[in-house]
Scaffold this active site. Structure first.
Site, PDB file in Angstrom:
ATOM      1  N   HIS A 164      56.669 -88.583  45.276  1.00  0.00           N
ATOM      2  CA  HIS A 164      57.915 -89.313  45.009  1.00  0.00           C
ATOM      3  C   HIS A 164      58.060 -89.585  43.521  1.00  0.00           C
ATOM      4  CE1 HIS A 164      60.817 -92.688  46.497  1.00  0.00           C
ATOM      5  NE2 HIS A 164      61.198 -92.218  45.323  1.00  0.00           N
ATOM      6  N   ASN A 190      68.183 -86.819  43.020  1.00  0.00           N
ATOM      7  CA  ASN A 190      69.303 -87.546  42.395  1.00  0.00           C
ATOM      8  C   ASN A 190      69.444 -87.188  40.922  1.00  0.00           C
ATOM      9  OD1 ASN A 190      66.880 -88.916  41.920  1.00  0.00           O
ATOM     10  ND2 ASN A 190      67.840 -90.923  41.819  1.00  0.00           N
ATOM     11  N   ASP A 196      67.192 -90.150  48.358  1.00  0.00           N
ATOM     12  CA  ASP A 196      66.549 -91.287  47.698  1.00  0.00           C
ATOM     13  C   ASP A 196      67.364 -91.761  46.502  1.00  0.00           C
ATOM     14  OD1 ASP A 196      64.090 -93.027  47.453  1.00  0.00           O
ATOM     15  OD2 ASP A 196      64.248 -92.192  45.439  1.00  0.00           O
ATOM     16  N   HIS A 214      65.180 -93.524  52.176  1.00  0.00           N
ATOM     17  CA  HIS A 214      65.320 -94.685  51.302  1.00  0.00           C
ATOM     18  C   HIS A 214      65.974 -95.764  52.158  1.00  0.00           C
ATOM     19  CE1 HIS A 214      66.547 -96.719  47.406  1.00  0.00           C
ATOM     20  NE2 HIS A 214      67.392 -97.271  48.265  1.00  0.00           N
ATOM     21  N   HIS A 242      58.686 -95.909  49.645  1.00  0.00           N
ATOM     22  CA  HIS A 242      58.454 -97.203  48.979  1.00  0.00           C
ATOM     23  C   HIS A 242      58.584 -98.440  49.875  1.00  0.00           C
ATOM     24  CE1 HIS A 242      62.802 -96.785  48.769  1.00  0.00           C
ATOM     25  NE2 HIS A 242      62.774 -96.001  47.700  1.00  0.00           N
ATOM     26  N   ASP A 284      57.039 -93.366  42.757  1.00  0.00           N
ATOM     27  CA  ASP A 284      58.471 -93.582  42.527  1.00  0.00           C
ATOM     28  C   ASP A 284      58.740 -93.652  41.017  1.00  0.00           C
ATOM     29  OD1 ASP A 284      61.164 -93.933  42.922  1.00  0.00           O
ATOM     30  OD2 ASP A 284      61.032 -95.939  43.766  1.00  0.00           O
ATOM     31  N   HIS A 309      63.707 -94.431  32.385  1.00  0.00           N
ATOM     32  CA  HIS A 309      65.020 -94.710  31.790  1.00  0.00           C
ATOM     33  C   HIS A 309      64.837 -94.799  30.280  1.00  0.00           C
ATOM     34  CE1 HIS A 309      67.083 -95.465  35.578  1.00  0.00           C
ATOM     35  NE2 HIS A 309      66.082 -96.241  35.951  1.00  0.00           N
TER      36      HIS A 309
END
Length: 429
Positions: free
Chosen positions: A61, A95, A153, A180, A233, A306, A310
């Site tokens: 993930h 995504n 997700d 998710h 998660h 996960d 950013h």
């Protein structure tokens, strides 16, 4: 013939459930022999005396952001972060922009992975077109292109009818659904776990029920359709209870937990560090205790990061405005060792099992063992090595971590993919 002898290590066999002192001979990228006293011959030798030798770690993930969000991460920088963290393979969520909902994007990811030439990257295809939760993707075509699972997700599939149909088709094509679990009408606008800390800090909350309602729904749908379901998660005690009960009934469900969810509670949010803003949010001490118990008793099968990088600019804003997510590839093994293995919540074998054979089995990958003839994907771990987390040293583009300054023990010493050393700590320092 290109040979490498990994000599003198304690070899963890997660399938057999034991640790033995042995050498491993690699020839032309494959495991050629495992045993004691293997002669070096003409190949290179890596002396790993005092270290643990595990099958290559797999993170099922991660968010590599490419295509579309290369300012956050690329397949190459994410692969370097994975190698530095001891991972020989990762599975990346869809995504991206465009969303990985068609063969072209899946093929692009595989092509960029080959160009990077570091770790293995297995694409996960979207469940619905654009991950909008409305129209199903061409699942058979995604599998043909190389997708190893299906997930939206980052966004929940809100419609039970769409998710049920997705599970029916996914079962037919032989791909697991990674869910998710989030009920959007309950979580909308929330930033942290709903409870004492959200009230104290004046931040909008996301209740545990937002996750648990969807966990319950998807378990019911998996039981109805027979489709393998993997819960991403997991963060609450209620979700753990639902998964444990479903497994006892024989429902084809597996689950993962992230290092930040079994390490931190919502009290970490007190300083408004946006590195602690994750989805699902950090929960309570009771939830963390339930997650650790679930890891120990096998209710939770997998540890996955996960990893969600950013830019600094995106995270350097008011807490409520910051995006969800933290980077996890380069701190995961140290957190597992420090928080689970050292306190004897998991044995080294159990921890490695949740990072190798279990994710490999769920995703249908021929990995996680030292079988002769298999790809030589290996992680060398120094159980005594300690370091203080320094985000400036990360190979990832992301610096968004709440673990800066934390001392971790049990770190990757070397990462080997198909017999090629893609990370060697002694050379990297």
């Amino acid at each position: 013939m290109n040979k490498l002898l990994i000599k003198g290590g304690r070899v963890i066999d997660p399938l057999a459930g034991k640790i033995i002192t042995a050498d491993i001979l690699i020839a032309d990228g494959k495991i050629a022999a495992v045993g004691s006293g293997i002669p070096a011959g003409e190949g290179a030798v890596m002396d790993v005396t005092g270290k643990l030798v595990a099958p290559g770690l797999i993170d099922m993930h991660v968010h590599l952001r490419e295509p579309g969000f290369e300012a956050k991460e690329t397949i190459e920088t994410g692969s370097r972060a994975a190698a530095r963290g001891g991972f020989t393979a990762v599975a990346c969520m869809p995504n991206t922009n465009p969303v990985a909902d068609n063969e072209a994007v899946i093929s692009y990811i595989r092509s960029r992975t080959q160009e990077a030439g570091l770790v293995k990257v297995h694409p996960i295809g979207a469940i619905t077109r654009g991950s909008r939760g409305e129209e199903l993707t061409e699942m058979a075509a995604l599998k043909e292109a190389g997708a190893v699972a299906l997930s939206d997700d980052g966004r929940p599939v809100a419609s039970a009818a769409v998710m049920r149909r997705a599970m029916q088709y996914a079962r037919m094509v032989g791909l697991p659904i990674i869910s998710h679990c989030e009920e959007p009408s309950l979580s909308k606008g929330g930033a942290v776990h709903e409870g004492y800390m959200s009230t104290l800090l004046g931040l909008p909350g996301i209740p545990a029920a937002a996750e648990e309602i969807m966990v319950a729904r998807d378990i019911i749908l998996a039981e109805d359709t027979g489709c393998p379901l993997h819960i991403a998660h997991v963060s609450t005690a209620g979700s753990v209870r639902l998964i444990r009960e479903a497994k006892a009934r024989g429902v084809p469900v597996t689950a993962e937990v992230t290092p930040h969810h079994f390490t931190l509670t919502d009290r970490a949010v007190a300083g408004y560090d946006t590195g602690t803003k994750v989805n699902p949010p950090l929960r309570t001490e009771e939830d963390v205790a339930a997650l650790k118990e679930a890891l120990a008793d096998g209710t939770i099968d997998v540890i996955a990061t996960d990893h969600a990088p950013h830019t600094v600019e995106e995270k350097d804003v008011e807490y409520q405005l910051a995006p969800f997510g933290l980077v996890g590839l380069e701190t995961a093994l140290g957190l597992v060792w420090t928080e689970l293995v050292e306190p004897s919540i998991l044995s080294p074998v159990e921890a490695i099992r949740k990072l190798t054979v279990n994710p490999a089995r769920i995703l249908g990958l021929p990995a996680g063992t030292f079988q002769v003839g298999a790809d030589a994907d290996i992680t060398v771990i120094d159980p005594e090595l300690e370091e203080v987390v320094d985000p400036a040293a990360f190979a990832s583009k992301g610096r968004n971590t709440p673990f800066a300054g934390r001392r971790l023990k049990g770190l990757p010493a070397a990462t080997i993919v198909r017999g090629k050393v893609v990370y060697n700590r002694s050379l990297a320092e």
